[in-house]
Every structure is written in structure tokens, then in C-alpha cells.
Design a protein around this motif. Structure first.
Motif, PDB file in Angstrom:
ATOM      1  N   LYS A  20       0.824  -1.211   0.000  1.00  0.00           N
ATOM      2  CA  LYS A  20       0.000   0.000   0.000  1.00  0.00           C
ATOM      3  C   LYS A  20       0.863   1.267   0.000  1.00  0.00           C
ATOM      4  O   LYS A  20       0.516   2.254  -0.655  1.00  0.00           O
ATOM      5  N   THR A  21       1.989   1.256   0.698  1.00  0.00           N
ATOM      6  CA  THR A  21       2.775   2.465   0.924  1.00  0.00           C
ATOM      7  C   THR A  21       3.837   2.716  -0.140  1.00  0.00           C
ATOM      8  O   THR A  21       4.036   3.868  -0.553  1.00  0.00           O
ATOM      9  N   LEU A  22       4.526   1.696  -0.599  1.00  0.00           N
ATOM     10  CA  LEU A  22       5.618   1.913  -1.551  1.00  0.00           C
ATOM     11  C   LEU A  22       5.168   2.662  -2.809  1.00  0.00           C
ATOM     12  O   LEU A  22       5.856   3.587  -3.244  1.00  0.00           O
ATOM     13  N   PRO A  23       4.018   2.337  -3.393  1.00  0.00           N
ATOM     14  CA  PRO A  23       3.602   3.090  -4.588  1.00  0.00           C
ATOM     15  C   PRO A  23       3.414   4.584  -4.328  1.00  0.00           C
ATOM     16  O   PRO A  23       3.544   5.388  -5.242  1.00  0.00           O
ATOM     17  N   THR A  24       3.155   4.967  -3.092  1.00  0.00           N
ATOM     18  CA  THR A  24       2.944   6.382  -2.786  1.00  0.00           C
ATOM     19  C   THR A  24       4.246   7.174  -2.758  1.00  0.00           C
ATOM     20  O   THR A  24       4.211   8.402  -2.852  1.00  0.00           O
ATOM     21  N   VAL A  25       5.384   6.499  -2.630  1.00  0.00           N
ATOM     22  CA  VAL A  25       6.670   7.208  -2.623  1.00  0.00           C
ATOM     23  C   VAL A  25       7.409   7.069  -3.952  1.00  0.00           C
ATOM     24  O   VAL A  25       8.383   7.767  -4.190  1.00  0.00           O
ATOM     25  N   MET A  26       6.927   6.192  -4.812  1.00  0.00           N
ATOM     26  CA  MET A  26       7.537   5.994  -6.129  1.00  0.00           C
ATOM     27  C   MET A  26       6.880   6.918  -7.149  1.00  0.00           C
ATOM     28  O   MET A  26       5.842   7.505  -6.885  1.00  0.00           O
ATOM     29  N   ILE A  95      18.393   2.432 -10.085  1.00  0.00           N
ATOM     30  CA  ILE A  95      18.591   1.579  -8.897  1.00  0.00           C
ATOM     31  C   ILE A  95      18.709   2.456  -7.651  1.00  0.00           C
ATOM     32  O   ILE A  95      18.055   2.195  -6.630  1.00  0.00           O
ATOM     33  N   GLU A  96      19.512   3.511  -7.733  1.00  0.00           N
ATOM     34  CA  GLU A  96      19.675   4.420  -6.586  1.00  0.00           C
ATOM     35  C   GLU A  96      18.345   5.067  -6.209  1.00  0.00           C
ATOM     36  O   GLU A  96      18.025   5.174  -5.021  1.00  0.00           O
ATOM     37  N   ASP A  97      17.576   5.490  -7.198  1.00  0.00           N
ATOM     38  CA  ASP A  97      16.262   6.091  -6.924  1.00  0.00           C
ATOM     39  C   ASP A  97      15.339   5.101  -6.223  1.00  0.00           C
ATOM     40  O   ASP A  97      14.660   5.452  -5.244  1.00  0.00           O
ATOM     41  N   TYR A  98      15.299   3.876  -6.721  1.00  0.00           N
ATOM     42  CA  TYR A  98      14.409   2.878  -6.114  1.00  0.00           C
ATOM     43  C   TYR A  98      14.860   2.516  -4.701  1.00  0.00           C
ATOM     44  O   TYR A  98      14.019   2.310  -3.818  1.00  0.00           O
ATOM     45  N   ILE A  99      16.157   2.444  -4.473  1.00  0.00           N
ATOM     46  CA  ILE A  99      16.644   2.158  -3.115  1.00  0.00           C
ATOM     47  C   ILE A  99      16.231   3.290  -2.176  1.00  0.00           C
ATOM     48  O   ILE A  99      15.796   3.037  -1.047  1.00  0.00           O
ATOM     49  N   ARG A 100      16.322   4.533  -2.632  1.00  0.00           N
ATOM     50  CA  ARG A 100      15.844   5.662  -1.813  1.00  0.00           C
ATOM     51  C   ARG A 100      14.345   5.527  -1.534  1.00  0.00           C
ATOM     52  O   ARG A 100      13.892   5.756  -0.410  1.00  0.00           O
ATOM     53  N   ASP A 101      13.582   5.151  -2.550  1.00  0.00           N
ATOM     54  CA  ASP A 101      12.133   4.963  -2.366  1.00  0.00           C
ATOM     55  C   ASP A 101      11.853   3.880  -1.327  1.00  0.00           C
ATOM     56  O   ASP A 101      10.957   4.028  -0.490  1.00  0.00           O
ATOM     57  N   ILE A 102      12.595   2.796  -1.379  1.00  0.00           N
ATOM     58  CA  ILE A 102      12.400   1.691  -0.431  1.00  0.00           C
ATOM     59  C   ILE A 102      12.720   2.156   0.983  1.00  0.00           C
ATOM     60  O   ILE A 102      11.972   1.875   1.930  1.00  0.00           O
ATOM     61  N   HIS A 103      13.807   2.894   1.156  1.00  0.00           N
ATOM     62  CA  HIS A 103      14.137   3.422   2.482  1.00  0.00           C
ATOM     63  C   HIS A 103      13.073   4.409   2.963  1.00  0.00           C
ATOM     64  O   HIS A 103      12.701   4.404   4.144  1.00  0.00           O
ATOM     65  N   GLU A 104      12.557   5.231   2.066  1.00  0.00           N
ATOM     66  CA  GLU A 104      11.496   6.177   2.420  1.00  0.00           C
ATOM     67  C   GLU A 104      10.239   5.428   2.870  1.00  0.00           C
ATOM     68  O   GLU A 104       9.584   5.811   3.832  1.00  0.00           O
ATOM     69  N   CYS A 105       9.921   4.353   2.183  1.00  0.00           N
ATOM     70  CA  CYS A 105       8.760   3.549   2.567  1.00  0.00           C
ATOM     71  C   CYS A 105       8.955   2.971   3.966  1.00  0.00           C
ATOM     72  O   CYS A 105       8.046   3.016   4.798  1.00  0.00           O
ATOM     73  N   ALA A 106      10.137   2.452   4.233  1.00  0.00           N
ATOM     74  CA  ALA A 106      10.427   1.903   5.571  1.00  0.00           C
ATOM     75  C   ALA A 106      10.257   2.982   6.643  1.00  0.00           C
ATOM     76  O   ALA A 106       9.708   2.720   7.716  1.00  0.00           O
TER      77      ALA A 106
END
Length: 115
Positions: A20-26, A95-106
Motif C-alpha cells: 500500500k505504501t511503496l507506490p505512494t513514494v515511487m 537503482i539508486e532512486d528505487y533504493i531511496r524509495d524503499i528506504h522512504e517507505c520503511a
């Protein structure tokens, strides 16, 4: 339901919260799919489909180090279902952008995982 080893939340609920949350930061046009790693209850497998014309898809492993922090490993990138070189500048930036998104989701989910 399995209990995540460092977390006070069951794995199914954790996966649902991430989905639910990851798509909101991507970027809004990118797609993601989250699943639990059956071998490690404190680890999520994340598949991201880039919405660009390139048809890239990325796989990551996201492991909870503690209730607030995650460690993200890039696993693979594919284009049209074929593995490609991840060393190009465009791919590395994604890859760097997605890793940032994953950390933001966490970070956004830390209220749920700190319980």
C-alpha cells in the motif's frame, strides 16, 4: 501467519502495508509487487516495473535490521524479461532512486514496525 523475527508484526500485515505504501513514494506510473521471503521472515522481496519505454524491471531484497532500519540489496534488472548489464549510468541512477524509495517507505512504516 509467520512472525517477523525483529518485528512485532506478522509478515502478511507487513507485506500489505508495504504494498500500500511503496507506490505512494515511487513515481506514480511505476508498478511494484511486494512479497515475503519465505526463507527469512524479516525480509521482503520487491519487484518494480519501470513505466518508461525501456520496459525495465528491477528486483530488490529488503531486510529489516531492526524495527526502524532496513538494508536493501539490488538483485537483478531485466529488459523485456532478459537480464541486462546494471552498470550503465541510466540503470545505476534508477537503482539508486528505487533504493531511496524503499528506504522512504520503511521510514513511513516505522510507526507500524516499532510497535
Amino acid at each position: 501467519m509467520t512472525e517477523a523475527s525483529v518485528l512485532n508484526i506478522d509478515t502478511d500485515s507487513l507485506v500489505q502495508a508495504w504494498q500500500k505504501t511503496l507506490p505512494t513514494v515511487m513515481k506514480t506510473s511505476d508498478e511494484c509487487h511486494i512479497q515475503a521471503d519465505e526463507k527469512f521472515p524479516d525480509t521482503l522481496l520487491i519487484h518494480i516495473k519501470n513505466a518508461g519505454r525501456s520496459h525495465y524491471s528491477f528486483d530488490f531484497r529488503c531486510k529489516y535490521v531492526d524495527k526502524r532500519e532496513v538494508h536493501v540489496d539490488f538483485l537483478d534488472v531485466e529488459q523485456d524479461n532478459k537480464s541486462i548489464d546494471e552498470q550503465t549510468e541510466d540503470i545505476r541512477l534508477l537503482i539508486e532512486d528505487y533504493i531511496r524509495d524503499i528506504h522512504e517507505c520503511a521510514q513511513q512504516l516505522k510507526g507500524l514496525t516499532k510497535q
